[in-house]
Scaffold this motif. Structure first.
Motif, PDB file in Angstrom:
ATOM      1  N   UNK A 183      29.421 -17.671  -5.656  1.00 35.18           N
ATOM      2  CA  UNK A 183      30.788 -17.294  -5.326  1.00 35.18           C
ATOM      3  C   UNK A 183      30.959 -15.807  -5.085  1.00 35.18           C
ATOM      4  N   UNK A 184      30.106 -15.002  -5.725  1.00 40.04           N
ATOM      5  CA  UNK A 184      30.197 -13.545  -5.561  1.00 40.04           C
ATOM      6  C   UNK A 184      29.395 -13.033  -4.370  1.00 40.04           C
ATOM      7  N   UNK A 185      28.518 -13.861  -3.837  1.00 47.06           N
ATOM      8  CA  UNK A 185      27.638 -13.432  -2.745  1.00 47.06           C
ATOM      9  C   UNK A 185      27.878 -14.235  -1.477  1.00 47.06           C
ATOM     10  N   UNK A 186      29.136 -14.521  -1.203  1.00 49.68           N
ATOM     11  CA  UNK A 186      29.511 -15.273  -0.004  1.00 49.68           C
ATOM     12  C   UNK A 186      29.115 -14.498   1.256  1.00 49.68           C
ATOM     13  N   UNK A 187      28.529 -15.230   2.208  1.00 49.05           N
ATOM     14  CA  UNK A 187      28.195 -14.669   3.520  1.00 49.05           C
ATOM     15  C   UNK A 187      27.153 -13.549   3.443  1.00 49.05           C
ATOM     16  N   UNK A 190      20.970 -13.670   0.753  1.00 47.15           N
ATOM     17  CA  UNK A 190      20.101 -13.412  -0.396  1.00 47.15           C
ATOM     18  C   UNK A 190      20.047 -14.664  -1.259  1.00 47.15           C
ATOM     19  N   UNK A 191      19.182 -14.665  -2.260  1.00 41.06           N
ATOM     20  CA  UNK A 191      19.013 -15.859  -3.081  1.00 41.06           C
ATOM     21  C   UNK A 191      20.279 -16.186  -3.869  1.00 41.06           C
ATOM     22  N   UNK A 192      20.945 -15.147  -4.365  1.00 41.03           N
ATOM     23  CA  UNK A 192      22.159 -15.371  -5.151  1.00 41.03           C
ATOM     24  C   UNK A 192      23.250 -16.026  -4.315  1.00 41.03           C
ATOM     25  N   UNK A 193      23.248 -15.762  -3.017  1.00 39.34           N
ATOM     26  CA  UNK A 193      24.285 -16.301  -2.148  1.00 39.34           C
ATOM     27  C   UNK A 193      24.074 -17.750  -1.748  1.00 39.34           C
TER      28      UNK A 193
END
Length: 305
Positions: A183-187, A190-193
């Motif tokens: 949710x914090x890495x939208x668009x 990266x792996x977190x996104x």
């Protein structure tokens, strides 16, 4: 203790629940009863089970000490559908059989909440709906939910159910929160996104479903506990400082981090130590600031884009 109203058919439940998977590790029925009594004195009225915990023995140990008076003060949840080493089974026959077994072991006439434990790839939502309807009409289960399901799996089930699902139980902690990471890495590439769960937190909030957090002190998939772990020096330093500030234990701070989220998440703790349960329940009185919440998140090795 903060309370959560999960369903109109179930009494308000404590925001911290006791997970009963490890009850068989206690010495005898007396120590089981002592753990239950201490938990209830600390404000817990919610007890989480599953038919596979210790092969059903965890439910049986709980049932040995359950009295009518105790039962009237509790909200009891159990789970079914895992046939260890074989399959996940959402068939009507298996659900009905599992509930009858849990009722007998728990020594109770009804279960407040029944969860389907893991998604069944061969799920027939109409068949699940038939099972749920039969259980509710028989007075055996008051309401239903799932565990470890994504939004579309829940949508498919809800399309056939008489009443919508009220709970989704997922693994969630400050060191294991991919749904927050996504949710914090939208668009962002990266792996977190990577959106691995279909925005399950946002879905549950929209549908007024209670999210339950299991393994609130674990990182990875059963890799270990992060509290006091040398792999998480920054996180532990922050938790220790906050524990001192709020005059609670680091365990309580870890739960307070979960409870600070506006999704109104219920935390399931699996400790069999009466003292530790008492200490953890103090998290209900802690409200971390926005800065403190993000500081814990970042100190767990997370990054903000």
């Amino acid at each position: 203790m903060k309370m959560i109203q999960m369903n109109k058919n179930v009494p308000a439940s404590s925001a911290i629940g006791l997970g009963c998977m490890r009850l068989t590790g206690l010495e005898n029925s007396k120590t089981v009863r002592e753990l239950i009594d201490v938990s209830m004195e600390a404000g817990i009225n919610f007890f989480d089970h599953a038919d596979i915990y210790a092969g059903g023995e965890a439910e049986a140990e709980f049932g040995k000490v359950l009295t009518p008076k105790l039962r009237s003060q509790m909200v009891i949840q159990t789970k079914c559908a895992i046939r260890p080493g074989i399959c996940y089974d959402f068939s009507k026959e298996h659900i009905l059989k599992s509930v009858d077994g849990s009722l007998q072991r728990l020594n109770t006439e009804y279960i407040d909440i029944l969860l389907l434990h893991r998604p069944d790839a061969l799920m027939e939502p109409e068949e699940v709906a038939e099972a749920f309807s039969a259980l509710k009409k028989a007075g055996k289960v008051r309401c239903f939910g799932v565990s470890n399901h994504n939004p579309m799996q829940m949508e498919l089930l809800n399309s056939c159910l008489e009443e919508p699902l009220c709970v989704n139980q997922i693994q969630f902690s400050v060191a294991h929160c991919p749904t927050i990471d996504g949710g914090l890495n939208v668009n962002i590439h990266n792996d977190a996104g990577c959106n691995r769960d279909g925005s399950v937190i946002e879905y549950c909030r929209l549908k007024k479903m209670t999210i339950q957090a299991w393994s609130p002190f674990q990182y990875g998939m059963f890799e270990g506990v992060f509290i006091g772990n040398e792999k998480f020096p920054e996180l532990n330093a922050v938790m220790n400082r906050l524990a001192k500030k709020y005059q609670v234990t680091p365990n309580a701070i870890a739960v307070a981090w979960i409870m600070r989220h506006p999704a109104n998440i219920q935390t399931i703790v699996g400790s069999t130590s009466a003292k530790r349960v008492q200490d953890i329940c103090k998290a209900s009185d802690v409200c971390l600031t926005r800065d403190e919440w993000y500081e814990m998140y970042l100190s767990a090795g997370k990054l903000l884009p």
